[in-house]
Design a protein around this motif. Structure first.
Motif, PDB file in Angstrom:
ATOM      1  N   SER A  82     -72.110 -18.554  33.988  1.00 46.83           N
ATOM      2  CA  SER A  82     -72.563 -18.968  35.317  1.00 46.83           C
ATOM      3  C   SER A  82     -73.021 -20.417  35.309  1.00 46.83           C
ATOM      4  O   SER A  82     -72.753 -21.177  36.248  1.00 46.83           O
ATOM      5  CB  SER A  82     -73.711 -18.070  35.793  1.00 46.83           C
ATOM      6  OG  SER A  82     -73.269 -16.747  35.977  1.00 46.83           O
TER       7      SER A  82
ATOM      8  N   GLY B 184     -78.053 -13.793  39.568  1.00 48.74           N
ATOM      9  CA  GLY B 184     -77.576 -13.524  38.217  1.00 48.74           C
ATOM     10  C   GLY B 184     -77.136 -12.080  38.074  1.00 48.74           C
ATOM     11  O   GLY B 184     -77.280 -11.260  38.981  1.00 48.74           O
TER      12      GLY B 184
ATOM     13  N   ARG C 132     -74.726 -15.503  31.799  1.00 53.47           N
ATOM     14  CA  ARG C 132     -75.524 -16.628  32.291  1.00 53.47           C
ATOM     15  C   ARG C 132     -74.978 -17.955  31.795  1.00 53.47           C
ATOM     16  O   ARG C 132     -75.000 -18.955  32.513  1.00 53.47           O
ATOM     17  CB  ARG C 132     -76.980 -16.443  31.858  1.00 53.47           C
ATOM     18  CG  ARG C 132     -77.648 -15.303  32.625  1.00 53.47           C
ATOM     19  CD  ARG C 132     -79.085 -15.112  32.274  1.00 53.47           C
ATOM     20  NE  ARG C 132     -79.644 -13.993  33.032  1.00 53.47           N
ATOM     21  CZ  ARG C 132     -80.867 -13.499  32.867  1.00 53.47           C
ATOM     22  NH1 ARG C 132     -81.654 -14.033  31.944  1.00 53.47           N
ATOM     23  NH2 ARG C 132     -81.284 -12.507  33.590  1.00 53.47           N
TER      24      ARG C 132
END
Length: 426
Positions: A144, A89, A141
């Motif tokens: 992602s 991350g 995030r």
């Protein structure tokens, strides 16, 4: 200094949970650590860039607050090392500095810093900067996760595509098996077949069957549409005109329980039409040119059901297109067909073909057409015979096409060369 941490308070659900504070000043380190922990974050501390690097390798933080000026490894160098690490991350990086020159800020951004905070640290400003970082990390995030979902979906689609592609390749093999003989010789004549689908499978079909001495059934079929549905119809029609099982061939009828005789082509077309029109759920229709040949006498009987008119190239170089159209098979329930009788002479060539030839788009933007077909047929006949002649025709076609790499339609042909083997067998 040893790493210190506190447990994550219950209810903490933000994108940033773990914060690493790096500063060589014990007082500054303790002050920032206390503030950040009070706001509900898990805190790790390091008093040097080297120690911080060891920590992030073991336990990657969500956010880093690092002093710029430190002995051994500066915050700028630590930031560069941190960005070079492979991480699952994104880690938000804030440099604490007394520097305010634009050049220094540019160096920090170039090293990978996301934000800057001027020392001495103001609690309200620090919390605002962390919250801003939290929004960035949260969006990263989410992005992602969406990328992961897209990647998973693409992988699933890849697997599905591979399975479908394998099925289509097998279907192509099966369809090719519907034309087991690409060349056959009967008496002193020769038949050659060409089948080139524009995809894995197609709606064209050519074939030949030999019910008795000197007798020959030759056909060219084009099912409406392309792809799997059309290919399934061609498979069904191949069974209706089977060369292996004469009892299933609608073009043949049993005589005296001893042999099979050829029906009239017009009757054969009518029977095929009845079968296809009666099939529930089948919306496809087909065009067909079918010739019942007596190779001993050269007499040809032909039916044209909406198909391209067969091209007859005489031994003397003249040519004729035979037929006047007719309705496709399977389009109308009740229909009758006209029949055409003609005579072949030694050296004549009869070509049954699909409109994939004549409707192919050339480099000049026009279709090949009838004249173009006659030209490439003549040119190929001058230098070749049998399957080589058909392959040469296909090569000449693709060389003139607008897009030779991709066929716009299936291309197929059946060639009867009448009495061309007489001298070889004399």
């Amino acid at each position: 200094m040893q790493t210190q941490s506190t447990s994550i308070p219950s209810g903490l659900t933000g994108a940033i949970q773990r914060v690493l504070v790096v500063d060589d000043s014990r007082a500054q380190l303790k002050m920032v650590e206390t503030m950040v922990r009070r706001w509900g974050y898990e805190v790790m501390t390091a008093d040097s860039g080297h120690q911080a690097l060891e920590i992030v390798r073991r336990t990657p933080p969500d956010l880093i607050l690092s002093d710029w000026m430190m002995p051994g490894m500066t915050g700028l160098e630590f930031c560069r090392h941190f960005r070079s690490l492979s991480q699952n991350g994104y880690g938000y990086f804030i440099l604490l500095t007394s520097k305010s020159e634009k050049g220094d800020i540019a160096k920090g951004l170039d090293a990978g810093a996301d934000d800057f905070l001027t020392k001495p640290v103001n609690a309200h400003e620090l919390r605002a900067r962390i919250k801003a970082g939290e929004r960035i990390v949260s969006m990263e995030r989410q992005l992602s996760e969406k990328n992961r979902q897209v990647s998973d979906a693409l992988e699933e689609l890849r697997e599905i595509h591979t399975a479908i592609d394998n099925d289509l390749r097998q279907a192509r093999t099966i369809q090719q098996s519907l034309v087991p003989e690409r060349i056959c010789e009967v008496l002193t004549s020769r038949v050659s077949l060409l089948l080139r689908p524009c995809g894995h499978v197609g709606g064209d079909l050519v074939g030949v069957f030999k019910p008795g001495f000197g007798r020959l059934g030759l056909y060219s079929i084009d099912v409406s549409g392309h792809g799997i549905t059309s290919a399934m119809v061609t498979a069904r029609v191949a069974g209706y005109l089977s060369s292996t099982f004469p009892e299933q061939n609608v073009a043949l009828e049993r005589r005296f329980d001893r042999f099979y005789a050829m029906r009239e082509p017009a009757e054969t077309a009518q029977m095929l039409n009845q079968r296809l029109a009666a099939d529930p759920g089948v919306e496809e229709y087909l065009t067909m040119a079918y010739v019942a040949a007596d190779l001993a006498s050269g007499r040809m009987r032909m039916v044209q059901a909406g198909h391209s008119p067969p091209l007859l190239l005489r031994a003397d170089g003249s040519h004729d297109f035979i037929g006047d159209g007719g309705l496709p098979i399977g389009l109308v329930d009740e229909v009758s067909y006209d029949q055409h009788d003609f005579q072949l002479q030694s050296g004549d060539r009869l070509l049954l073909y699909s409109d994939g030839f004549t409707e192919a788009v050339m480099k000049n933007g026009e279709m090949l057409g009838d004249d173009g077909l006659v030209e490439i047929f003549r040119e190929s006949a001058r230098t070749g015979s049998g399957p080589d002649l058909l392959e040469d025709m296909f090569w000449r076609l693709t060389q003139q096409m607008e897009s030779a790499a991709k066929l716009g339609d299936d291309v197929s042909a059946a060639l009867l060369e009448y009495d061309v083997l007489r001298d070889a067998r004399a």
